[in-house]
Scaffold this motif. Structure first.
Motif, PDB file in Angstrom:
ATOM      1  N   HIS A  67      -0.725  -7.372   3.832  1.00 39.73           N
ATOM      2  CA  HIS A  67      -1.672  -6.856   2.850  1.00 39.73           C
ATOM      3  C   HIS A  67      -1.106  -5.550   2.313  1.00 39.73           C
ATOM      4  N   HIS A 116      -2.038  -2.310   2.354  1.00 42.19           N
ATOM      5  CA  HIS A 116      -2.214  -0.962   2.926  1.00 42.19           C
ATOM      6  C   HIS A 116      -0.865  -0.334   3.283  1.00 42.19           C
ATOM      7  N   HIS A 176       1.512  -0.776   6.290  1.00 41.81           N
ATOM      8  CA  HIS A 176       2.237  -2.048   6.407  1.00 41.81           C
ATOM      9  C   HIS A 176       3.296  -2.226   5.325  1.00 41.81           C
ATOM     10  N   HIS A 186     -10.004  -8.617   4.998  1.00 44.67           N
ATOM     11  CA  HIS A 186      -9.716  -7.196   5.259  1.00 44.67           C
ATOM     12  C   HIS A 186      -9.434  -6.475   3.935  1.00 44.67           C
ATOM     13  N   ASP A 188      -4.088  -6.863   9.505  1.00 47.74           N
ATOM     14  CA  ASP A 188      -5.313  -6.160   9.923  1.00 47.74           C
ATOM     15  C   ASP A 188      -6.554  -7.041   9.931  1.00 47.74           C
TER      16      ASP A 188
HETATM   17 ZN   LIG Z   1      -5.064  -2.558   6.583  1.00 45.80          ZN
END
Ligand SMILES: [Zn+2]
Length: 301
Positions: free
Chosen positions: A74, A76, A79, A154, A173
């Motif tokens: 994802h 964020h 990551h 998420h 996540d």
């Molecule tokens: Zn995340």
């Protein structure tokens, strides 16, 4: 810097890379390696941490010189901030369309929330390949599957990486272990449906986005589902998402989960979701910071 990043071989091909203690920006990553190439699942928050991840990968794989494929679970920053290092080395970055868009507009370091001086060069990759359907990657003698999540969970652009031969599921996540999950950018009800979908994989090991790797039969999925369900139930009963009784109850129910200030933000998300109004993200972050008692959250990355 963490003393003990743990590199755990979960089978002949799949390895988990776990950064303790799994709190803010201390994500997990990992890789699956075949005779021809390797897929790395996620990068890290800072340039240095990502270099360390890629060095560990090179030391543990039979094909250290083969171009990498990085699958980003994802958008964020913990990551994805290191994705540029993968493309600079001739590799490819894969993400869902929604995640790729966010990554390209980054990097996102949220300076109003976090104080950190060690990001390094985390400019985004010039190109990210997007996937809209499950993708099977032939790595040479083994296959990895990169599978987009249907609908927001998420975030609105999650994917999982599944390695059937070793029975390893990298969830990003969608699962946190010992860390309060964070729901600011997706849908709690969508996330619950996605957790149900995760139980359909015949996994032996789960590599969560944060916290220790766990055998798939040790109940992490129902634990996270219980929390998300509690958020939605509680939010439906309270008038005010800042009701301190709800935060106190969360801290009492999950006393061992770190980053407890996230409960307040999650209650804002849940309240908006169950009462049907748009989330005030800035307001949720402000309430979260207030719960820490600090002006910003200091990151020692
Ligand atoms: Zn995340």
């Amino acid at each position: 810097m963490p003393a003990q990043v743990s590199v755990s071989r979960l089978g002949p091909r799949a390895t988990a890379y776990v950064q303790p203690d799994g709190g803010w920006f201390l994500n997990n990553a990992g890789w699956i390696t075949g005779s021809e190439r390797t897929v790395v699942v996620d990068t890290c928050a800072t340039e240095t941490r990502t270099r360390r991840l890629l060095d560990a990968l090179a030391a543990h794989t039979a094909t250290p010189r083969a171009p990498l494929v990085a699958a980003l679970t994802h958008a964020h920053g913990d990551h994805t901030n290191g994705a540029r290092l993968v493309t600079d080395a001739g590799g490819t970055v894969l993400a869902t369309e929604a995640a790729a868009e966010v990554v390209a507009s980054g990097p996102h370091t949220y300076p109003s929330v976090f104080a950190c001086t060690t990001w390094g060069d985390i400019s985004p990759p010039e190109t990210t390949e997007t996937i809209t359907a499950p993708l099977r990657l032939d790595l040479g003698g083994t296959t990895a599957e990169v599978i987009p999540v249907t609908g927001p969970a998420h975030t609105d652009g999650d994917l999982v990486v599944w390695h059937p031969d070793d029975g390893v599921l990298f969830t990003g996540d969608l699962l946190s272990h010992g860390v309060v999950p964070l729901g600011l950018h997706g849908s709690l009800s969508g996330w619950l449906s996605t957790l149900d979908w995760l139980t359909g994989f015949d996994a032996r090991w789960i590599v969560p986005g944060h916290g220790p790797v766990t055998p798939a039969d040790q109940g992490l999925v129902p634990k996270v589902a219980e929390y998300l369900t509690w958020l939605l139930d509680t939010a439906s009963r309270v008038q005010d998402p800042n009701d301190p009784r709800a935060d106190r109850e969360a801290r009492a129910r999950w006393p061992h989960w770190i980053d407890a200030e996230r409960h307040v933000a999650n209650l804002h998300v849940a309240h908006a979701e169950v009462h049907g109004y748009p989330l005030d993200t800035a307001g949720a972050l402000k309430a979260m910071l207030a719960a820490t008692g600090e002006e910003t959250i200091s990151l020692d990355l």
